[in-house]
Enzyme design. Structure first.
Site, short mmCIF file in Angstrom:
data_model
loop_
_atom_site.label_atom_id
_atom_site.label_comp_id
_atom_site.label_asym_id
_atom_site.label_seq_id
_atom_site.Cartn_x
_atom_site.Cartn_y
_atom_site.Cartn_z
N ARG A 1 16.11 7.25 -2.19
CA ARG A 1 15.30 8.40 -2.59
C ARG A 1 13.86 8.33 -2.06
O ARG A 1 13.11 9.29 -2.16
CB ARG A 1 15.30 8.54 -4.12
CG ARG A 1 16.57 9.18 -4.64
CD ARG A 1 16.65 9.11 -6.15
NE ARG A 1 17.02 7.77 -6.59
CZ ARG A 1 17.01 7.38 -7.87
NH1 ARG A 1 16.64 8.21 -8.82
NH2 ARG A 1 17.36 6.15 -8.19
N TYR B 1 11.38 -7.59 -11.01
CA TYR B 1 11.93 -6.60 -10.09
C TYR B 1 10.90 -6.26 -9.01
O TYR B 1 9.72 -6.05 -9.33
CB TYR B 1 12.33 -5.33 -10.86
CG TYR B 1 13.45 -5.61 -11.84
CD1 TYR B 1 14.77 -5.31 -11.51
CD2 TYR B 1 13.20 -6.23 -13.05
CE1 TYR B 1 15.80 -5.62 -12.38
CE2 TYR B 1 14.22 -6.55 -13.93
CZ TYR B 1 15.52 -6.24 -13.58
OH TYR B 1 16.54 -6.56 -14.43
N ASN C 1 11.28 4.97 -7.77
CA ASN C 1 12.50 5.41 -7.08
C ASN C 1 12.20 6.40 -5.97
O ASN C 1 13.01 6.59 -5.06
CB ASN C 1 13.47 6.07 -8.06
CG ASN C 1 14.09 5.04 -8.99
OD1 ASN C 1 14.36 3.92 -8.59
ND2 ASN C 1 14.28 5.42 -10.24
N LYS D 1 -21.42 -4.66 16.51
CA LYS D 1 -20.21 -5.48 16.55
C LYS D 1 -20.57 -6.91 16.88
O LYS D 1 -21.35 -7.15 17.79
CB LYS D 1 -19.25 -4.93 17.62
CG LYS D 1 -17.92 -5.65 17.66
CD LYS D 1 -17.35 -5.80 19.05
CE LYS D 1 -17.96 -6.99 19.77
NZ LYS D 1 -17.32 -7.29 21.06
N SER E 1 -36.82 3.46 23.60
CA SER E 1 -35.63 4.28 23.43
C SER E 1 -34.85 4.44 24.73
O SER E 1 -35.42 4.38 25.82
CB SER E 1 -36.04 5.68 22.96
OG SER E 1 -36.61 5.58 21.68
N ARG F 1 -37.89 1.95 35.87
CA ARG F 1 -37.92 3.39 35.69
C ARG F 1 -38.44 3.96 36.99
O ARG F 1 -39.41 3.44 37.55
CB ARG F 1 -38.91 3.68 34.56
CG ARG F 1 -38.92 5.08 34.06
CD ARG F 1 -40.14 5.27 33.20
NE ARG F 1 -40.00 4.76 31.84
CZ ARG F 1 -41.03 4.64 31.00
NH1 ARG F 1 -42.25 4.96 31.38
NH2 ARG F 1 -40.83 4.21 29.79
C1 UD1 Z 1 18.52 -1.44 -15.09
C2 UD1 Z 1 18.98 -2.03 -16.40
C3 UD1 Z 1 18.56 -1.12 -17.54
C4 UD1 Z 1 17.07 -0.92 -17.53
C5 UD1 Z 1 16.62 -0.44 -16.18
C6 UD1 Z 1 15.11 -0.50 -16.10
C7 UD1 Z 1 21.04 -3.24 -15.95
C8 UD1 Z 1 22.50 -3.21 -16.00
N1 UD1 Z 1 20.42 -2.17 -16.37
O1 UD1 Z 1 19.19 -0.22 -14.95
O2 UD1 Z 1 18.95 -1.66 -18.78
O3 UD1 Z 1 16.69 0.00 -18.53
O4 UD1 Z 1 17.10 -1.28 -15.10
O5 UD1 Z 1 14.68 0.11 -14.93
O6 UD1 Z 1 20.46 -4.25 -15.58
N2 UD1 Z 1 19.44 -4.46 -8.13
C9 UD1 Z 1 19.86 -5.39 -7.22
N3 UD1 Z 1 21.19 -5.54 -6.96
C10 UD1 Z 1 22.13 -4.80 -7.59
C11 UD1 Z 1 21.69 -3.85 -8.53
C12 UD1 Z 1 20.36 -3.71 -8.79
O7 UD1 Z 1 19.03 -6.08 -6.62
O8 UD1 Z 1 23.32 -4.99 -7.31
C13 UD1 Z 1 18.03 -4.31 -8.40
C14 UD1 Z 1 17.53 -2.93 -7.98
O9 UD1 Z 1 17.03 -2.96 -6.66
C15 UD1 Z 1 16.43 -2.66 -8.96
C16 UD1 Z 1 16.88 -3.39 -10.21
O10 UD1 Z 1 17.81 -4.36 -9.78
O11 UD1 Z 1 15.20 -3.20 -8.54
C17 UD1 Z 1 17.48 -2.46 -11.24
O12 UD1 Z 1 18.63 -1.84 -10.68
P1 UD1 Z 1 19.00 -0.35 -10.98
O13 UD1 Z 1 20.22 -0.02 -10.26
O14 UD1 Z 1 17.83 0.52 -10.83
O15 UD1 Z 1 19.37 -0.48 -12.52
P2 UD1 Z 1 19.31 0.65 -13.60
O16 UD1 Z 1 20.62 1.32 -13.62
O17 UD1 Z 1 18.09 1.46 -13.45
MG MG Z 2 16.65 1.78 -12.00
#
Ligand code: UD1
Ligand code: MG
Length: 457
Positions: free
Chosen positions: A15, A102, A227, A351, A405, A440
């Site tokens: 996104r 994260y 996002n 500079k 100047s 000059r």
């Molecule tokens: C997750 C949480 C949710 C919380 C929310 C907060 C879980 C199951 N759910 O949901 O409880 O309220 O974040 O924003 O944990 N990511 C990976 N690998 C994966 C999946 C995700 O690295 O396979 C990373 C994503 O890049 C992101 C973070 O984990 O930075 C959260 O993943 P996302 O898919 O956004 O989880 P949500 O469904 O939003």
């Molecule tokens: Mg999320």
């Protein structure tokens, strides 16, 4: 106790509509992932493990930090699966804790995370939660009648009653390494999204009779994620609001706080005035009683006490001494060292030059690769011709020199103390002290000369 921080950064960030991976988008001039790594470092992490996604080599190469260890999550099977990838980096000793952060949630305060770490029961976990007016989309915190945390239910798996809960999971948690490994080995993907949920570890801990603690983050902006670019702009606002508050609390008057931007580390003295539309970038140190005029950009520089930067000045990688006056419309480029009471006026570019105390370059000049002594006056339109097309050469100007100047100083060239250069001179050879030197062509006047007249047709 040792602390390992695992940073999840495998999201694709579709996104964002960007060729840049989401976690490399910048807030306050620094990528979200780099902010998160800094937080981990400041918390005293023994190891920092970043889980990156398929095709995430751009992420690895953007972060040049030897402390960081990398592991790829080839398939995105959920947050639990992501953390499972990091298990080989754990020693699973009883005295080891794991903090999950994260890469797209970079604004959590260290004090908040310290509180979370402090609350974690040994052999169990602590989760960071917050309360939202609109909790839609987040995992909800389900508590018992005694308000004990029981489990986390994802939006997609929640019934209407659970969807009413305002307390949500931020995703950030810390856990004992040994317990976390056990729980991760026991999670499944029997849920709406068919993902391995990290959040299921909460229910598993409670089922083992362990207490899961929650720290409620009072300021939801600390745990906001990104996002899309609307979120990114919102995060920038939150980040800048904090920077502005720090500046003001430390002694700066911001005449239009909302238009001041800080990207880096700024140290300031007292009684500083910052006019609208100013950007401070990198490592900037500002002494007492400094004024920074409108539309100025200051990067990686020191501005000493009492100096006034007039509007529209751009200063980079330089040292400005005490009680100087810079601008308006001055450009101070890298490697410039100004002593005290130096004046640089409008449309002056400097500079990689040193200018000693009390000297002035007031109008329309280029000073490059030069060294200028004390109390020297550089006239309007003076150019240091420092570049011969292949190499740069130095111009050395002594104390009490007066450059008329519109002079060109063809480097390498040396002008001794007290010398005066007549206006309009092209100086190609060294100039002796205390004499008038000029080059000059002689002025002549033609008598009986008639200005051409247009013929009438
Ligand atoms: C997750 C949480 C949710 C919380 C929310 C907060 C879980 C199951 N759910 O949901 O409880 O309220 O974040 O924003 O944990 N990511 C990976 N690998 C994966 C999946 C995700 O690295 O396979 C990373 C994503 O890049 C992101 C973070 O984990 O930075 C959260 O993943 P996302 O898919 O956004 O989880 P949500 O469904 O939003
Ligand atoms: Mg999320």
């Amino acid at each position: 106790m040792s602390l390992n921080v695992v940073i999840l950064a495998a999201g694709q960030g579709t996104r964002m509509r960007s060729k840049l991976p989401k976690v490399l988008h910048q807030v306050g001039g620094k990528s979200m992932l780099a902010h998160t790594i800094t937080t981990a470092e400041n918390l005293g992490a023994d190891r920092i493990i970043v889980v990156y996604g398929h095709g995430g080599e751009a992420v690895r190469s953007a972060i040049q930090n030897e402390k960081v260890e990398w592991v790829e999550q080839a398939e995105r099977l959920g947050t639990g699966h992501a953390v499972q990838q990091a298990i080989p980096f754990f020693t699973a000793q009883a005295d080891e804790n794991i903090l999950i952060l994260y890469g797209d949630v970079p604004l959590a305060r260290e004090s908040t995370l310290q509180a979370l770490l402090a609350k974690q029961p040994s052999e169990s976990m602590a989760i960071l939660t917050t309360e939202l007016d609109n909790p839609h989309g987040y995992g909800r915190i389900v508590r018992s009648s005694e308000r004990k945390v029981e489990r986390i239910v994802e939006e997609k798996d929640a019934n209407d009653e659970i969807r009413q809960i305002a307390e949500i999971n931020t995703g950030i948690l810390c856990a004992s390494s040994q317990s976390l490994i056990n729980w991760l080995n026991n999670i499944d993907n029997n849920n709406q999204q068919q993902e391995y949920y990290l959040t299921d570890c909460v229910g598993l801990a409670v089922a083992e009779g362990k207490s899961v603690e929650a720290v409620i983050c009072a300021d939801p902006t600390e745990v906001m994620g990104v996002n899309n670019r609307v979120h990114l702009a919102e995060m920038e606002n939150v980040f800048q609001a904090r920077q502005r508050e720090t500046l003001m609390m430390n002694g700066a008057t911001l005449r239009d706080a909302s238009s001041i931007f800080v990207e880096g580390n700024v140290e300031i003295g007292n009684d500083i005035i910052i006019e609208p539309n100013v950007l401070l970038r990198g490592n900037v140190t500002i002494g007492d009683d400094v004024t920074i005029g409108m539309n100025s950009v200051i990067t990686d520089s020191v501005i000493e006490s009492g100096t006034v930067i007039h509007p529209n000045s751009v200063i980079e990688d330089s040292n400005i001494g005490e009680n100087c006056e810079i601008g308006p419309f001055a450009r101070v480029r890298p490697g410039t060292e100004l002593a005290s009471k130096v004046k640089l006026g409008n449309f002056v570019e400097v500079k990689k030059s040193n200018i000693a105390s009390g000297s002035k370059v007031n109008h329309l000049s280029y000073i490059g690769d030069a060294s200028i002594g004390e109390k020297t006056n550089i006239g309007a339109g003076t150019i240091c011709c420092n570049y011969d097309g292949a190499n740069k050469h130095k111009t050395i100007i002594g104390n009490n020199v007066f450059i008329g100047s519109d002079s060109q100083l063809v480097a390498p060239v040396k002008i001794d103390d007290g010398a005066t250069i007549g206006a309009g001179s092209t100086i190609t050879r060294d100039v002796p002290a205390k004499k008038l030197t000029l080059s000059r062509s002689k002025q002549t006047t033609i008598d009986n000369w008639q200005r051409p007249i247009k013929q009438k047709k």
